[in-house]
Design an enzyme around this catalytic site. Structure first.
Site, short mmCIF file in Angstrom:
data_model
loop_
_atom_site.label_atom_id
_atom_site.label_comp_id
_atom_site.label_asym_id
_atom_site.label_seq_id
_atom_site.Cartn_x
_atom_site.Cartn_y
_atom_site.Cartn_z
N LYS A 189 0.62 12.35 2.62
CA LYS A 189 -0.33 11.70 1.72
C LYS A 189 -1.73 11.82 2.31
CE LYS A 189 -2.26 7.59 1.14
NZ LYS A 189 -3.46 8.03 0.46
N GLY A 242 -5.81 6.55 11.02
CA GLY A 242 -6.67 5.74 10.14
C GLY A 242 -7.03 4.43 10.81
N SER A 243 -7.17 3.40 10.01
CA SER A 243 -7.67 2.12 10.52
C SER A 243 -6.55 1.28 11.14
CB SER A 243 -8.33 1.33 9.40
OG SER A 243 -7.37 1.01 8.42
N GLY A 247 -2.60 0.57 10.08
CA GLY A 247 -1.56 0.83 11.08
C GLY A 247 -0.60 -0.35 11.22
N GLU A 265 -2.58 6.56 15.18
CA GLU A 265 -3.83 6.94 15.85
C GLU A 265 -4.93 6.17 15.13
OE1 GLU A 265 -6.99 7.83 16.50
OE2 GLU A 265 -6.99 10.01 16.24
N CYS A 300 -12.83 9.84 15.25
CA CYS A 300 -12.05 8.79 15.92
C CYS A 300 -12.48 8.59 17.36
CB CYS A 300 -10.56 9.08 15.82
SG CYS A 300 -10.06 10.67 16.49
N GLU A 399 -15.04 -0.99 15.62
CA GLU A 399 -15.40 0.34 15.16
C GLU A 399 -16.20 0.24 13.86
OE1 GLU A 399 -12.15 2.89 13.58
OE2 GLU A 399 -12.92 4.41 14.94
P1 NAI Z 1 -7.57 3.61 5.92
O1 NAI Z 1 -6.89 3.29 7.20
O2 NAI Z 1 -7.54 2.62 4.82
O3 NAI Z 1 -6.98 4.96 5.30
C1 NAI Z 1 -6.26 5.94 6.02
C2 NAI Z 1 -5.09 6.43 5.17
O4 NAI Z 1 -4.17 5.35 4.98
C3 NAI Z 1 -5.47 6.89 3.76
O5 NAI Z 1 -4.65 7.98 3.39
C4 NAI Z 1 -5.15 5.67 2.93
O6 NAI Z 1 -4.92 5.94 1.57
C5 NAI Z 1 -3.89 5.16 3.60
N1 NAI Z 1 -3.58 3.76 3.35
C6 NAI Z 1 -4.42 2.77 2.96
N2 NAI Z 1 -3.75 1.61 2.82
C7 NAI Z 1 -2.46 1.87 3.12
C8 NAI Z 1 -1.27 1.07 3.18
N3 NAI Z 1 -1.30 -0.24 2.86
N4 NAI Z 1 -0.12 1.65 3.57
C9 NAI Z 1 -0.08 2.95 3.90
N5 NAI Z 1 -1.16 3.76 3.84
C10 NAI Z 1 -2.34 3.23 3.47
O7 NAI Z 1 -9.06 4.00 6.25
P2 NAI Z 1 -10.32 3.86 5.25
O8 NAI Z 1 -10.27 2.64 4.42
O9 NAI Z 1 -10.41 5.10 4.50
O10 NAI Z 1 -11.48 3.70 6.32
C11 NAI Z 1 -11.74 2.40 6.82
C12 NAI Z 1 -11.97 2.42 8.29
O11 NAI Z 1 -10.85 2.96 8.97
C13 NAI Z 1 -13.13 3.28 8.75
O12 NAI Z 1 -14.35 2.65 8.57
C14 NAI Z 1 -12.75 3.48 10.20
O13 NAI Z 1 -13.13 2.36 10.96
C15 NAI Z 1 -11.25 3.61 10.16
N6 NAI Z 1 -10.81 5.03 10.12
C16 NAI Z 1 -10.38 5.62 11.28
C17 NAI Z 1 -10.04 6.94 11.29
C18 NAI Z 1 -9.59 7.62 12.55
O14 NAI Z 1 -9.84 8.81 12.71
N7 NAI Z 1 -8.90 6.95 13.45
C19 NAI Z 1 -10.12 7.77 10.09
C20 NAI Z 1 -10.53 7.05 8.91
C21 NAI Z 1 -10.87 5.74 8.96
#
Ligand code: NAI
Ligand code: MG
Length: 495
Positions: A189, A242-243, A247, A265, A300, A399
């Site tokens: 996804k 992701g966030s 996680g 991660e 990240c 972050e």
């Molecule tokens: P997010 O963690 O919400 O999204 C990452 C992925 O998880 C996307 O594919 C999203 O659709 C999916 N996701 C969202 N809610 C979920 C759930 N309940 N269960 C399973 N999957 C789910 O990140 P977002 O909202 O796009 O960005 C927010 C913050 O996250 C950023 O400001 C940053 O601080 C952090 N982030 C960190 C990243 C990294 O490289 N470690 C990459 C992107 C965001």
């Protein structure tokens, strides 16, 4: 190589409505509705993306399970799997410009970086893991005489990958390469705000000869698709970038369902530490600037905290502010821009709010921080440098994922280590010093998964990337990534 006229023609291409790829068949129906795909370049709607639901996730997982059980990939000769992954890498390279420009229209990364880090590194990663296919050996245990203990390395079955928007191809390949090399099937996804290039890359896998059903893409929101993946009993492992909040939620859903292994991660708030005895002042300044500002800080491992030895603090910070001010922020598809767009409106709001909060807490915004090019409809921001950031401040602990650098002075090595470790994260960090003993003491003292010395953000697929503490667990890249995608099976044979 990229040239501006080629970019200009690729950016005009219309983008068809996009959606899932299940059992080798595209499906843009959008059972959960259609999500508008907004380009951060100018805020325009590029196309629509199908949203999924739990039933669709189960359909994808079932297709993956069937493919896994009938052995069309899992039991294919390893050398034949290797050939498919190499052909896929070839196609990613052949289509590199198209993939990079499509990805930038969707996520806003400056094209020079996107070209290298997206199709470029994805192809290299696929090649690295292609070569792993026929080089994973089992083991014979050193047992007493009369018994043979064999350790088989088996694919886990169906891998669920949930990836973010900042580098969909690179991070996608970090998961897909080893998962597929080990013989697993996958449901992936991409982020709802950056799915287009990943979908195209997965189509190319099928052109390369990957059998249908082995790699399935379900597009859509975290709430509709991501939740369903984490709770599915038909998915054996989840790999996620992701966030931290998401996680945690994935771990909860794994605990509520089939106790699937989860590998997270989760980013960081990494310290880039500059000692007065650094070997090269200008190199350290340039390193500090690119550590936080490349891809608008949406990395990240970004060096989002700068810890500077007090004796050089003012001079060093002035040079970093000057470096930040020189960066040209603008159209990410213009080769003369140094920094592209912030990914979306939410992230821009988050960045600006972090600056207001820092000022409220008593830190000083020394440089930048204004929204740019607002009339053009896109999301842009001046690189910002904030000084006087204390360990109690939000900007020190959390972050932002934006072009915001938090600066804190230190007086000696032990204070540097204490400050570096003074938040809940543990992904990366940098140290600038000419003292070899100090470099080793810092490496030992920093509670992170990665430390770079006299550079920041050195990367290669041959070394693992992963965090400790609340930056996550498990590793992407290198042979260590393989552990996530295999189960060990011990077989005892009485002789
Ligand atoms: P997010 O963690 O919400 O999204 C990452 C992925 O998880 C996307 O594919 C999203 O659709 C999916 N996701 C969202 N809610 C979920 C759930 N309940 N269960 C399973 N999957 C789910 O990140 P977002 O909202 O796009 O960005 C927010 C913050 O996250 C950023 O400001 C940053 O601080 C952090 N982030 C960190 C990243 C990294 O490289 N470690 C990459 C992107 C965001
Ligand atoms: Mg987008």
């Amino acid at each position: 190589m990229l040239d501006q006229s080629q970019i200009n023609s690729l950016r005009q291409a219309s983008v068809a409505p996009a959606g899932h790829l299940i059992d080798g068949t595209p499906d843009t129906a959008g059972v959960g509705g259609q999500i508008p795909v907004i380009s951060p370049i100018d805020g325009s709607v590029l196309t629509t993306l199908a949203d999924g639901d739990a039933a669709l996730v189960e359909r994808a997982a079932a297709a993956a399970r069937t493919a896994f059980e009938d052995g069309r990939w899992s039991k294919m000769a390893p050398a034949a799997r290797k050939a498919v992954l190499h052909r896929w890498a070839d196609l990613v390279q052949t289509h590199a410009s198209e993939l990079a420009v499509l990805g930038v229209r969707d996520n806003g990364t400056e094209i020079g970086m996107a070209f290298r880090a997206e199709p470029g590194s994805a192809a290299a990663t696929l090649r690295y893991y292609a070569e792993v296919c026929d080089k994973i050996y089992g083991e014979i245990a050193p047992t007493p005489d009369g018994i043979l203990g064999m350790i088989h390395k088996e694919p886990v079955g169906v891998v669920g990958a949930i990836i973010p928007w900042n580098f969909p191809l690179m991070i996608g390949a970090w998961k897909l390469g080893p998962a597929l090399a080990c013989g697993n099937s996958v449901v992936i996804k991409p982020a709802e705000s950056a799915s287009l290039s990943l979908l195209r890359m997965c189509e190319l896998a099928h052109e390369a000869g990957l059998p249908a059903g082995v790699l399935n893409v379900v597009t859509g929101r975290g709430t509709s698709v991501g939740e369903a993946m984490a709770i599915s009993k038909n998915i054996d492992v989840i790999v996620f970038t992701g966030s931290g909040a998401v996680g945690r939620r994935i771990m909860e859903n794994a605990a509520r369902s089939n106790l699937k292994r989860t590998y997270l991660e989760l980013g960081g708030k990494s310290a880039n530490i500059v000692f007065a005895d650094m070997p090269d002042f200008d190199a350290a300044v340039a390193g500090a600037v690119s550590a936080i500002f490349r891809n608008s800080g949406q990395v990240c491992v970004a060096g989002s905290r700068l810890l500077v030895e007090a004796s050089i603090h003012d001079e060093f910070v002035a040079a970093v502010c000057a470096g930040a001010a020189r960066l040209r922020v603008g159209d990410p598809l213009d080769l003369s821009s140094d920094i592209g767009a912030v990914h979306n409106a939410d992230q821009l709001d988050k960045n600006l709010a972090a600056l207001s909060r820092a000022a409220e807490e008593g830190a000083q915004v020394q440089q930048g921080g204004a929204r740019l090019h607002e009339t053009g409809g896109g999301f842009y921001m001046e690189p910002a440098v904030v000084t006087g950031v204390k360990p109690s401040h939000d900007l020190f602990r959390n972050e932002v994922f934006g072009p915001v650098l938090a600066v804190t002075p230190f007086h000696d090595e032990s204070e540097a280590i204490r400050l570096a470790n003074a938040n809940d994260y543990g992904l990366a960090g940098g140290v600038w010093t000419n003292d070899l003993g100090r470099a080793h003491r810092m490496i030992a003292g920093m509670k992170t998964g990665v430390v770079t010395v006299n550079s920041y953000g050195a990367v290669d697929v041959t070394a693992p990337l992963g965090g400790v503490r609340q930056s996550g667990n498990g590793h992407d890249k290198s042979l260590h990534a393989i552990d996530k995608y295999i189960d060990l099976k011990t077989a005892w044979i009485q002789l």
